[in-house]
Structure formats: structure tokens, C-alpha cells
Design a protein around this motif. Structure first.
Motif, PDB file in Angstrom:
ATOM      1  N   LYS A 170       0.867  -1.133   0.126  1.00  0.00           N
ATOM      2  CA  LYS A 170       0.104  -0.037  -0.158  1.00  0.00           C
ATOM      3  C   LYS A 170       0.859   1.234   0.041  1.00  0.00           C
ATOM      4  O   LYS A 170       0.645   2.244  -0.676  1.00  0.00           O
ATOM      5  CB  LYS A 170      -1.076  -0.038   1.368  1.00  0.00           C
ATOM      6  N   VAL A 171       1.999   1.203   0.782  1.00  0.00           N
ATOM      7  CA  VAL A 171       2.874   2.478   0.829  1.00  0.00           C
ATOM      8  C   VAL A 171       3.497   2.396  -0.701  1.00  0.00           C
ATOM      9  O   VAL A 171       3.295   3.790  -0.999  1.00  0.00           O
ATOM     10  CB  VAL A 171       4.127   2.202   1.766  1.00  0.00           C
ATOM     11  N   ALA A 172       3.941   1.191  -1.389  1.00  0.00           N
ATOM     12  CA  ALA A 172       4.625   1.509  -2.422  1.00  0.00           C
ATOM     13  C   ALA A 172       3.526   2.047  -3.382  1.00  0.00           C
ATOM     14  O   ALA A 172       3.979   2.879  -4.453  1.00  0.00           O
ATOM     15  CB  ALA A 172       5.179   0.210  -2.894  1.00  0.00           C
ATOM     16  N   TRP A 173       2.353   1.797  -3.418  1.00  0.00           N
ATOM     17  CA  TRP A 173       1.090   2.084  -4.332  1.00  0.00           C
ATOM     18  C   TRP A 173       1.220   3.589  -4.190  1.00  0.00           C
ATOM     19  O   TRP A 173       1.156   4.553  -5.060  1.00  0.00           O
ATOM     20  CB  TRP A 173       0.015   1.439  -4.083  1.00  0.00           C
ATOM     21  N   MET A 174       1.093   4.159  -2.816  1.00  0.00           N
ATOM     22  CA  MET A 174       0.983   5.444  -2.859  1.00  0.00           C
ATOM     23  C   MET A 174       2.273   6.179  -3.134  1.00  0.00           C
ATOM     24  O   MET A 174       1.853   7.549  -3.571  1.00  0.00           O
ATOM     25  CB  MET A 174       0.983   5.678  -1.066  1.00  0.00           C
ATOM     26  N   ARG A 175       3.051   5.621  -3.208  1.00  0.00           N
ATOM     27  CA  ARG A 175       4.485   6.312  -3.881  1.00  0.00           C
ATOM     28  C   ARG A 175       4.500   6.075  -5.236  1.00  0.00           C
ATOM     29  O   ARG A 175       5.858   6.387  -5.868  1.00  0.00           O
ATOM     30  CB  ARG A 175       5.767   5.901  -2.971  1.00  0.00           C
ATOM     31  N   ARG A 176       3.759   5.475  -5.975  1.00  0.00           N
ATOM     32  CA  ARG A 176       3.583   5.265  -7.425  1.00  0.00           C
ATOM     33  C   ARG A 176       4.670   4.323  -7.628  1.00  0.00           C
ATOM     34  O   ARG A 176       5.343   4.635  -8.714  1.00  0.00           O
ATOM     35  CB  ARG A 176       3.784   6.692  -7.838  1.00  0.00           C
ATOM     36  N   LEU A 177       4.922   3.191  -6.902  1.00  0.00           N
ATOM     37  CA  LEU A 177       6.185   2.447  -7.290  1.00  0.00           C
ATOM     38  C   LEU A 177       5.697   0.992  -7.841  1.00  0.00           C
ATOM     39  O   LEU A 177       6.690   0.220  -8.220  1.00  0.00           O
ATOM     40  CB  LEU A 177       6.878   2.201  -6.032  1.00  0.00           C
ATOM     41  N   ILE A 178       4.592   0.661  -7.970  1.00  0.00           N
ATOM     42  CA  ILE A 178       4.205  -0.562  -8.112  1.00  0.00           C
ATOM     43  C   ILE A 178       4.336  -0.770  -9.630  1.00  0.00           C
ATOM     44  O   ILE A 178       4.661  -1.885 -10.355  1.00  0.00           O
ATOM     45  CB  ILE A 178       2.748  -1.091  -7.920  1.00  0.00           C
ATOM     46  N   PHE A 179       3.864   0.190 -10.513  1.00  0.00           N
ATOM     47  CA  PHE A 179       3.609   0.015 -12.049  1.00  0.00           C
ATOM     48  C   PHE A 179       4.555   1.194 -12.399  1.00  0.00           C
ATOM     49  O   PHE A 179       4.778   2.318 -11.725  1.00  0.00           O
ATOM     50  CB  PHE A 179       2.455  -0.016 -12.647  1.00  0.00           C
ATOM     51  N   THR A 180       5.210   1.261 -13.823  1.00  0.00           N
ATOM     52  CA  THR A 180       5.771   2.541 -14.571  1.00  0.00           C
ATOM     53  C   THR A 180       5.026   2.183 -15.930  1.00  0.00           C
ATOM     54  O   THR A 180       4.394   1.212 -16.362  1.00  0.00           O
ATOM     55  CB  THR A 180       7.223   2.313 -14.438  1.00  0.00           C
ATOM     56  N   VAL A 181       5.450   3.325 -16.671  1.00  0.00           N
ATOM     57  CA  VAL A 181       5.227   3.283 -18.035  1.00  0.00           C
ATOM     58  C   VAL A 181       6.558   3.080 -19.043  1.00  0.00           C
ATOM     59  O   VAL A 181       7.523   3.534 -18.654  1.00  0.00           O
ATOM     60  CB  VAL A 181       4.653   4.617 -18.519  1.00  0.00           C
ATOM     61  N   GLY A 182       6.476   2.014 -19.772  1.00  0.00           N
ATOM     62  CA  GLY A 182       7.599   1.694 -20.432  1.00  0.00           C
ATOM     63  C   GLY A 182       7.467   0.492 -21.501  1.00  0.00           C
ATOM     64  O   GLY A 182       6.332   0.468 -21.978  1.00  0.00           O
ATOM     65  N   THR A 183       8.374  -0.357 -21.601  1.00  0.00           N
ATOM     66  CA  THR A 183       8.366  -1.451 -22.723  1.00  0.00           C
ATOM     67  C   THR A 183       8.154  -2.770 -21.828  1.00  0.00           C
ATOM     68  O   THR A 183       8.993  -3.021 -20.937  1.00  0.00           O
ATOM     69  CB  THR A 183       9.775  -1.329 -23.529  1.00  0.00           C
ATOM     70  N   SER A 184       7.333  -3.475 -22.371  1.00  0.00           N
ATOM     71  CA  SER A 184       6.929  -4.677 -21.553  1.00  0.00           C
ATOM     72  C   SER A 184       8.140  -5.714 -22.076  1.00  0.00           C
ATOM     73  O   SER A 184       8.240  -5.958 -23.164  1.00  0.00           O
ATOM     74  CB  SER A 184       5.743  -5.385 -22.116  1.00  0.00           C
ATOM     75  N   SER A 185       8.849  -6.203 -21.065  1.00  0.00           N
ATOM     76  CA  SER A 185       9.846  -7.284 -21.555  1.00  0.00           C
ATOM     77  C   SER A 185       9.114  -8.748 -21.921  1.00  0.00           C
ATOM     78  O   SER A 185       9.811  -9.343 -22.504  1.00  0.00           O
ATOM     79  CB  SER A 185      10.792  -7.656 -20.432  1.00  0.00           C
ATOM     80  N   THR A 186       7.979  -8.961 -21.683  1.00  0.00           N
ATOM     81  CA  THR A 186       7.133 -10.062 -22.088  1.00  0.00           C
ATOM     82  C   THR A 186       6.680 -10.009 -23.590  1.00  0.00           C
ATOM     83  O   THR A 186       6.954 -10.835 -24.453  1.00  0.00           O
ATOM     84  CB  THR A 186       5.996 -10.471 -21.178  1.00  0.00           C
ATOM     85  N   THR A 187       5.941  -8.783 -23.778  1.00  0.00           N
ATOM     86  CA  THR A 187       5.530  -8.601 -25.166  1.00  0.00           C
ATOM     87  C   THR A 187       6.150  -7.627 -26.031  1.00  0.00           C
ATOM     88  O   THR A 187       6.112  -7.713 -27.221  1.00  0.00           O
ATOM     89  CB  THR A 187       4.171  -7.995 -24.928  1.00  0.00           C
ATOM     90  N   GLY A 188       7.281  -6.918 -25.404  1.00  0.00           N
ATOM     91  CA  GLY A 188       7.951  -6.032 -26.233  1.00  0.00           C
ATOM     92  C   GLY A 188       7.192  -4.542 -26.504  1.00  0.00           C
ATOM     93  O   GLY A 188       7.769  -3.758 -27.472  1.00  0.00           O
ATOM     94  N   GLU A 189       5.831  -4.548 -26.235  1.00  0.00           N
ATOM     95  CA  GLU A 189       5.166  -3.431 -26.338  1.00  0.00           C
ATOM     96  C   GLU A 189       5.746  -2.123 -25.781  1.00  0.00           C
ATOM     97  O   GLU A 189       6.020  -2.347 -24.561  1.00  0.00           O
ATOM     98  CB  GLU A 189       3.633  -3.553 -25.911  1.00  0.00           C
ATOM     99  N   GLN A 190       5.716  -1.171 -26.462  1.00  0.00           N
ATOM    100  CA  GLN A 190       6.417   0.186 -25.827  1.00  0.00           C
ATOM    101  C   GLN A 190       5.110   1.133 -25.396  1.00  0.00           C
ATOM    102  O   GLN A 190       3.966   0.788 -25.882  1.00  0.00           O
ATOM    103  CB  GLN A 190       7.065   0.998 -26.911  1.00  0.00           C
TER     104      GLN A 190
END
Ligand code: NAD
Ligand code: ZN
Ligand code: ZN
Length: 238
Positions: A170-190
Motif C-alpha cells: 500500500k505504501v509502494a502504491w501511494m508512492r507510485r512504485l508498483i507500475f511504470t510506463v515503459g516497454t513490456s519485456s514479455t510482449t515487447g510493447e512500448q
């Protein structure tokens, strides 16, 4: 946002100037510390400038030394959230935040046990993030980002350690640390929303992806991933 503070003040809060310059290289620019940093002071900050190209700084806790101007340049290149991370040992100064887009985190309790945790029920986390437009903190500001596989369902054992991990998530979520915007290493999508180094278990009763149970090391591993982003039990103390 904490970004109203001047970058130079953030550097000086967590680093002190060293008088005796050690015979070492700066880990950022790889040049000797006795040579000046080749970074330029941003023109907006020149007035009253006290960090000179030859100024060598030392982090107040871990003690690593580098050109203060190199550290300032690295800070100005990042999210400028008022926190610093030592590039040598990754010690975090202040509260590190990330670039996770807007969304919601919901928590439910499930009676069924997870494989490997027969003595307790299960905590279910549901992350929902809708598509949107990238902000200045993202790789391509002004461009859209996509969201694949949302809502994402995640599972923790509902025992003491699992509940502690939940509070830290929950702390990590509040600090915006769970996800980011970038390139998926699984799908290669940017330009898409991806996990940001804090592993989650996304399968409850199966383990087809390798991100399921049983995994006796999972809770310890995720605690150390949280700690490497500056989220520790200290964050839960009042
Ligand atoms: P990614 O592929 O860039 O990987 C980032 C990190 O997430 C890596 O450490 C990787 O090991 C981990 N990871 C990869 N797949 C995972 C999974 N299924 N569950 C938990 N962790 C996973 O990250 P990403 O692009 O965000 O996710 C990978 C793919 O998995 C995406 O295509 C996404 O759509 C899909 N996914 C689907 C669901 C779902 O519930 N349908 C849940 C999670 C991920
Ligand atoms: Zn340097
Ligand atoms: Zn350090």
C-alpha cells in the motif's frame, strides 16, 4: 508534489562537501574526482550557485563520494521528487517515488488457501489502471499509454507476514512504485503500463506463468524488492 524545492538544496541536504578529494573516480562520469565535473550547472540555477564543477560531495549515510554536479545532473534527469539514491550502493535518501499512472488498488479477503499456505486464507489485490496520456515523468510525454491485462489480480497468504507485505505494498502504491510506463519485456510493447520490479503473484491455484504458488521464498523476496525501493517496516511506524 515535493518537486517545488530547488535541486541544489536536495543535493546539499544529503551530501556534504569533502575537503580532501580522494584519489578515486566519480561513479557517474568515470573521470577522476580531482578533475572537475564536465556537467554544466542548469542556467536556471546559476544564481547563488554553490556547487562548482570541482566540488566533491560525500553521501551523509553511506559515505560514497562523487562530483556533486554529476549527482545534480542525475537528479535533474529523474523524477525530481526530493529523494536521492546513491549510484554506488543504492542507499535511498528521502522518500523515493515512481511514475505509476493513476488507477486504483483494491483489497479483498478470500477464504480459500493458497498452495503452500494451507493454514490461512488469502488476500486478493486488484489493480486497475485505465489507459491515458503520458506525463512529463514518462518516456514519451504527450503520447498515449496502453494497459494490458488489467485489472490485474494478485494474491498473498493472509498470515502475519503476508499482511505486512500488504501494508508495504500500500505504501509502494501511494508512492507510485508498483507500475511504470515503459516497454513490456514479455510482449515487447512500448508505451504500456508494466510492473516496476516489485514482484506479485498473479495466479492463485495454478503456476503456469511462474508467478504463482507455491513459492516458499516469495514473501522474503518481495520484502527485499520493496526495501530496494526504500519501502521498509520503518514506513509503517507512526
Ligand atoms: P514485463 O513483461 O515488462 O515484466 C516486468 C516484470 O513483471 C518482470 O519481473 C516479470 O518477471 C514480471 N511478470 C511478467 N509476467 C508476469 C505475470 N503474469 N505475473 C506477475 N509478474 C509478471 O511486465 P508486464 O508487461 O507488466 O507483464 C507481463 C505480461 O503479463 C503482460 O503482457 C500482461 O498483460 C500480462 N499480465 C497479465 C495479468 C492478468 O491478470 N491477466 C497479470 C499480470 C500480467
Ligand atoms: Zn563526475
Ligand atoms: Zn553509497
Amino acid at each position: 508534489r515535493a518537486s517545488a524545492q530547488r535541486s541544489e538544496d536536495v543535493i546539499q541536504r544529503y551530501m556534504e562537501v569533502v575537503a580532501e578529494v580522494p584519489e578515486e573516480d566519480c561513479i557517474i562520469c568515470m573521470d577522476q574526482l580531482s578533475n572537475p565535473s564536465s556537467y554544466d550547472m542548469p542556467s536556471s540555477e546559476e544564481a547563488g550557485q554553490s556547487i562548482l564543477p570541482e566540488t566533491v560531495g560525500k553521501f551523509i549515510k553511506c559515505g560514497h563520494t562523487l562530483h556533486m554536479l554529476c549527482m545534480l545532473a542525475m537528479y535533474n534527469n529523474g523524477t525530481k521528487d526530493g529523494s536521492l539514491q546513491c549510484p554506488s550502493c543504492k542507499t535511498i535518501y528521502g522518500e523515493k517515488t515512481g511514475t505509476q499512472p493513476k488507477g486504483k488498488m483494491e483489497i479483498y479477503s478470500v477464504a480459500q488457501s493458497l498452495p503452500g499456505h494451507p493454514d490461512c486464507g488469502t488476500i486478493q489485490i486488484i489493480y486497475s489502471i485505465p489507459p491515458g496520456i503520458q506525463g512529463p515523468e514518462h518516456p514519451n510525454p504527450g503520447q498515449p499509454y496502453t494497459c494490458r491485462g488489467f485489472p490485474r489480480f494478485c494474491f498473498l497468504p493472509d498470515n502475519d507476514k503476508g499482511r505486512k507485505v500488504l501494508e508495504l505494498l500500500k505504501v509502494a502504491w501511494m508512492r507510485r512504485l508498483i507500475f511504470t510506463v515503459g516497454t513490456s519485456s514479455t510482449t515487447g510493447e512500448q508505451d504500456t503500463v508494466v510492473w516496476n520490479g516489485i514482484h506479485h503473484k498473479t495466479e492463485m491455484m495454478s503456476n503456469l506463468s511462474g508467478h504463482g504458488y507455491p513459492d516458499p521464498n516469495y514473501l522474503e523476496n518481495v520484502l527485499s524488492e520493496l526495501a530496494s525501493q526504500g519501502v521498509t517496516e520503518d514506513c509503517l511506524k507512526p
